[in-house]
Scaffold this motif. Structure first.
Motif, PDB file in Angstrom:
ATOM      1  N   ILE A 116      16.148   4.930  24.596  1.00  0.00           N
ATOM      2  CA  ILE A 116      15.863   3.893  25.594  1.00  0.00           C
ATOM      3  C   ILE A 116      16.301   2.530  25.079  1.00  0.00           C
ATOM      4  CG2 ILE A 116      14.001   2.683  26.795  1.00  0.00           C
ATOM      5  CD1 ILE A 116      12.501   5.358  26.912  1.00  0.00           C
ATOM      6  N   TRP A 117      16.071   2.266  23.782  1.00  0.00           N
ATOM      7  CA  TRP A 117      16.455   0.985  23.196  1.00  0.00           C
ATOM      8  C   TRP A 117      17.967   0.810  23.257  1.00  0.00           C
ATOM      9  CZ3 TRP A 117      19.441  -0.894  19.189  1.00  0.00           C
ATOM     10  CH2 TRP A 117      19.216  -2.228  18.816  1.00  0.00           C
ATOM     11  N   LEU A 118      18.720   1.867  22.926  1.00  0.00           N
ATOM     12  CA  LEU A 118      20.178   1.790  22.984  1.00  0.00           C
ATOM     13  C   LEU A 118      20.670   1.569  24.418  1.00  0.00           C
ATOM     14  CD1 LEU A 118      21.253   4.667  20.538  1.00  0.00           C
ATOM     15  CD2 LEU A 118      21.562   2.209  20.184  1.00  0.00           C
ATOM     16  N   LEU A 147      21.743   7.767  14.869  1.00  0.00           N
ATOM     17  CA  LEU A 147      22.947   8.492  15.264  1.00  0.00           C
ATOM     18  C   LEU A 147      22.606   9.627  16.222  1.00  0.00           C
ATOM     19  CD1 LEU A 147      25.990   8.930  14.937  1.00  0.00           C
ATOM     20  CD2 LEU A 147      25.501  10.369  12.949  1.00  0.00           C
ATOM     21  N   ASP A 148      21.487  10.318  15.965  1.00  0.00           N
ATOM     22  CA  ASP A 148      21.029  11.365  16.889  1.00  0.00           C
ATOM     23  C   ASP A 148      20.743  10.774  18.271  1.00  0.00           C
ATOM     24  OD1 ASP A 148      21.209  13.347  14.997  1.00  0.00           O
ATOM     25  OD2 ASP A 148      19.101  13.257  14.411  1.00  0.00           O
ATOM     26  N   ALA A 149      20.111   9.602  18.296  1.00  0.00           N
ATOM     27  CA  ALA A 149      19.792   8.946  19.570  1.00  0.00           C
ATOM     28  C   ALA A 149      21.070   8.613  20.334  1.00  0.00           C
ATOM     29  CB  ALA A 149      18.972   7.680  19.318  1.00  0.00           C
ATOM     30  N   LEU A 150      22.076   8.119  19.628  1.00  0.00           N
ATOM     31  CA  LEU A 150      23.350   7.806  20.276  1.00  0.00           C
ATOM     32  C   LEU A 150      24.010   9.070  20.820  1.00  0.00           C
ATOM     33  CD1 LEU A 150      25.667   5.955  21.038  1.00  0.00           C
ATOM     34  CD2 LEU A 150      26.576   6.254  18.716  1.00  0.00           C
ATOM     35  N   THR A 151      23.968  10.145  20.039  1.00  0.00           N
ATOM     36  CA  THR A 151      24.561  11.419  20.472  1.00  0.00           C
ATOM     37  C   THR A 151      23.897  11.918  21.750  1.00  0.00           C
ATOM     38  OG1 THR A 151      25.071  12.014  18.178  1.00  0.00           O
ATOM     39  CG2 THR A 151      25.031  13.800  19.801  1.00  0.00           C
ATOM     40  N   LEU A 152      22.577  11.834  21.817  1.00  0.00           N
ATOM     41  CA  LEU A 152      21.858  12.275  23.009  1.00  0.00           C
ATOM     42  C   LEU A 152      22.143  11.363  24.191  1.00  0.00           C
ATOM     43  CD1 LEU A 152      18.451  13.278  21.391  1.00  0.00           C
ATOM     44  CD2 LEU A 152      20.204  14.797  22.296  1.00  0.00           C
ATOM     45  N   LEU A 153      22.248  10.059  23.959  1.00  0.00           N
ATOM     46  CA  LEU A 153      22.599   9.126  25.031  1.00  0.00           C
ATOM     47  C   LEU A 153      23.964   9.474  25.600  1.00  0.00           C
ATOM     48  CD1 LEU A 153      22.120   6.457  26.633  1.00  0.00           C
ATOM     49  CD2 LEU A 153      23.210   5.256  24.716  1.00  0.00           C
ATOM     50  N   GLN A 154      24.904   9.836  24.720  1.00  0.00           N
ATOM     51  CA  GLN A 154      26.263  10.141  25.160  1.00  0.00           C
ATOM     52  C   GLN A 154      26.370  11.480  25.878  1.00  0.00           C
ATOM     53  OE1 GLN A 154      28.466   9.770  21.494  1.00  0.00           O
ATOM     54  NE2 GLN A 154      28.848   7.581  21.804  1.00  0.00           N
ATOM     55  N   GLN A 155      25.300  12.269  25.877  1.00  0.00           N
ATOM     56  CA  GLN A 155      25.310  13.536  26.599  1.00  0.00           C
ATOM     57  C   GLN A 155      24.731  13.421  28.004  1.00  0.00           C
ATOM     58  OE1 GLN A 155      23.310  16.328  24.049  1.00  0.00           O
ATOM     59  NE2 GLN A 155      24.977  16.412  22.562  1.00  0.00           N
ATOM     60  N   LEU A 156      24.307  12.210  28.389  1.00  0.00           N
ATOM     61  CA  LEU A 156      23.764  11.997  29.722  1.00  0.00           C
ATOM     62  C   LEU A 156      24.887  11.772  30.722  1.00  0.00           C
ATOM     63  CD1 LEU A 156      20.749   9.652  28.817  1.00  0.00           C
ATOM     64  CD2 LEU A 156      20.730  12.128  29.159  1.00  0.00           C
ATOM     65  N   PHE A 438      21.715  20.367  25.702  1.00  0.00           N
ATOM     66  CA  PHE A 438      22.153  19.459  24.639  1.00  0.00           C
ATOM     67  C   PHE A 438      22.388  20.204  23.324  1.00  0.00           C
ATOM     68  CE2 PHE A 438      19.474  16.972  27.552  1.00  0.00           C
ATOM     69  CZ  PHE A 438      20.421  16.063  27.996  1.00  0.00           C
ATOM     70  N   ILE A 439      22.969  21.398  23.425  1.00  0.00           N
ATOM     71  CA  ILE A 439      23.305  22.198  22.253  1.00  0.00           C
ATOM     72  C   ILE A 439      24.813  22.149  22.052  1.00  0.00           C
ATOM     73  CG2 ILE A 439      23.306  24.518  21.258  1.00  0.00           C
ATOM     74  CD1 ILE A 439      20.753  25.085  22.837  1.00  0.00           C
ATOM     75  N   ALA A 440      25.233  21.826  20.851  1.00  0.00           N
ATOM     76  CA  ALA A 440      26.654  21.692  20.559  1.00  0.00           C
ATOM     77  C   ALA A 440      27.351  23.047  20.599  1.00  0.00           C
ATOM     78  CB  ALA A 440      26.831  21.045  19.185  1.00  0.00           C
ATOM     79  N   SER A 441      28.677  23.015  20.668  1.00  0.00           N
ATOM     80  CA  SER A 441      29.468  24.246  20.663  1.00  0.00           C
ATOM     81  C   SER A 441      29.358  24.920  19.299  1.00  0.00           C
ATOM     82  CB  SER A 441      30.933  23.936  20.982  1.00  0.00           C
ATOM     83  OG  SER A 441      31.461  23.056  20.013  1.00  0.00           O
ATOM     84  N   SER A 442      29.750  26.182  19.223  1.00  0.00           N
ATOM     85  CA  SER A 442      29.576  26.957  17.979  1.00  0.00           C
ATOM     86  C   SER A 442      30.281  26.327  16.767  1.00  0.00           C
ATOM     87  CB  SER A 442      30.028  28.405  18.186  1.00  0.00           C
ATOM     88  OG  SER A 442      31.357  28.455  18.660  1.00  0.00           O
ATOM     89  N   PRO A 443      31.510  25.793  16.890  1.00  0.00           N
ATOM     90  CA  PRO A 443      32.126  25.172  15.711  1.00  0.00           C
ATOM     91  C   PRO A 443      31.309  24.003  15.174  1.00  0.00           C
ATOM     92  CG  PRO A 443      33.782  25.604  17.393  1.00  0.00           C
ATOM     93  CD  PRO A 443      32.455  25.840  18.034  1.00  0.00           C
ATOM     94  N   LYS A 444      30.681  23.262  16.070  1.00  0.00           N
ATOM     95  CA  LYS A 444      29.905  22.092  15.633  1.00  0.00           C
ATOM     96  C   LYS A 444      28.533  22.486  15.106  1.00  0.00           C
ATOM     97  CE  LYS A 444      32.189  18.783  18.667  1.00  0.00           C
ATOM     98  NZ  LYS A 444      32.027  17.745  19.710  1.00  0.00           N
TER      99      LYS A 444
END
Length: 449
Positions: A116-118, A147-156, A438-444
């Motif tokens: 939310i802050w980001l 970094l986790d928060a940014l990753t989740l924000l970018q998945q919206l 919000f689960i990454a692909s198998s390589p990741k």
């Protein structure tokens, strides 16, 4: 006037719908704003009617552990409680849309607070306007958690939101697009500058592909948007008052309430009626009798409308009890026909009653349509059955939780495992469900420790 009785009578006799029946059906289907507009128009046509919108005590029906479809209703004042507040969904900005997704997707944790802050640093185009270094300095948060928060924000939604530059914006969109050429993401990641400067010979040589292949990547990237947040700039504001509310008591009983705050109130103009009544004129007498009858009909139809929505709402909550009582809010397979048969009403009545209607809870605002899912027919060894998309997501999540982190399951392998469990869906559907979790692909997901 009963919606269902009149509708059934209409079907049996195959008569043309009367204007009053048409209006009754419209009133059931209207959301609150449309209902207020409709009644205000009626008040302009009928001098014996005035319309007001007030905040008043709610009418509630309690859903105990044992469900009673004929639940009685009692009045309860809730002065100053959360249940009387206006629930608002605003689509005027990208920020509002993102915040709504965050509240509906994540539990109350420090990580959610960081997302939310980001989000407050998103510009109108959807780009994040500060670096992670600046964010770490300002929040004093753990760099990995930020970094986790940014990753989740970018998945919206929309795809590309939260990007820090054009390159990242296009990569985020490409990553989530099933139609992207195989090398599109890699080229954007490793050779973005060369690609932007049309150094295609260099790109073709590095990846051992033809210029035609590079052209396909270019054609695909042209379909992406450099400004994912722009579509929100001219969106109208929508203020939504919930029609129903749910509250969970300490002993795990569910209270379903009809929210009267914001509901239009129809008022009979008694003084004006009495003034007209003393006039000794046959046409005037006929006029006021018609207008008085219209008032009575509208008043009764409003009551019936509210009762119908509450009755259907209670049945929906009963069918989805786990959603309201469990922390993970699972949604069971549910179709209109199930509710219609349980309440002995027509499916179309259920469809109209849930149209544009919302229910508020302590963990979010939901459209009643949210609780209806299309069941998928399965071919398990136990025989044909049905399972909702939510239940399939749970299975996918469980498979991934139990996987070997050194050899993570591919989406095709997940398809195979689901098939063994009696669920046949495509790899593309599995990919969409995995991404929704919000689960990454198998390589990741692969680890080398």
């Amino acid at each position: 006037m009963k919606f269902e009785q009149n509708y059934t009578q209409l079907q049996k006799q195959q008569l043309t719908m009367t204007p009053q029946l048409q209006q009754a059906i419209q009133m059931l289907q209207y959301n609150r704003k449309d209902l207020v507009d409709f009644l205000k128009q009626k008040s302009l046509e009928n001098p014996l009617i005035s319309i007001s919108v007030k905040s008043t005590p709610k009418t509630q029906g309690t859903l105990p552990q044992k469900y009673n479809s004929n639940q009685s209703r009692t009045d309860q004042s809730t002065n100053g409680s959360i249940w009387d507040t206006l629930a608002v969904i605003s689509t005027t900005s990208l920020y509002s849309a993102v915040i709504d997704q965050i509240h509906l997707s994540f539990r109350e944790t420090t990580l959610r607070d960081l997302i939310i802050w980001l989000a407050q640093y998103l510009d109108n185009n959807g780009y994040l306007t500060l670096s992670l270094e600046d964010a770490i300095t300002r929040t004093k948060a753990d760099p990995l958690q930020l970094l986790d928060a940014l990753t989740l924000l970018q998945q919206l939604e929309p795809a590309g939101v939260g990007a820090r530059n054009l390159q990242e914006c296009l990569m985020l969109q490409t990553e989530r697009n099933d139609e992207a050429p195989d090398l599109a993401y890699l080229i954007l990641e490793e050779e973005f500058e060369a690609f932007a400067n049309r150094k295609w010979d260099h790109i073709a040589k590095r990846y051992a592909i033809s210029l035609h292949d590079v052209q396909e990547v270019s054609d695909f990237i042209k379909t992406l948007t450099p400004h994912p947040g722009a579509l929100f700039s001219n969106a109208p504001t929508q203020y939504i008052r919930p029609d129903l509310s749910v509250k969970i008591t300490d002993d795990q009983k569910i209270i379903v309430s009809s929210v009267k705050s914001g509901l239009p109130v129809i008022v009979f103009q008694k003084d004006y009626y009495e003034e007209l009544s003393v006039i000794k004129d046959k046409e005037v007498a006929i006029f006021i009798k018609e207008k008085q009858s219209e008032y009575e009909w509208l008043k009764n139809t409003l009551i019936q409308r509210e009762d119908t929505i509450l009755k259907i709402g209670i049945a929906i909550v009963h069918a989805q009890k786990a959603f309201f009582l469990s922390e993970d809010h699972p949604i069971q397979s549910l179709i209109l026909k199930t509710i219609a048969e349980e309440l002995d009403i027509h499916e179309s009545t259920v469809s109209r009653a849930i149209n544009g209607k919302y229910i508020t809870t302590e963990f979010g605002l939901f459209e009643l349509k949210h609780f209806f899912t299309n069941a998928l027919v399965t071919t398990s060894i136990e025989g044909n059955g049905s399972i909702s998309s939510n239940q399939i997501k749970k299975k996918i999540e469980l498979f991934i939780q139990e996987e070997d982190s050194k050899k993570p399951l591919s989406d095709q392998k997940l398809v195979d495992l689901l098939k063994k469990a009696g669920i046949e869906i495509s790899r593309r559907t599995v990919t969409k469900y995995r991404e929704a979790l919000f689960i990454a692909s198998s390589p990741k997901r692969k680890r080398f420790d």
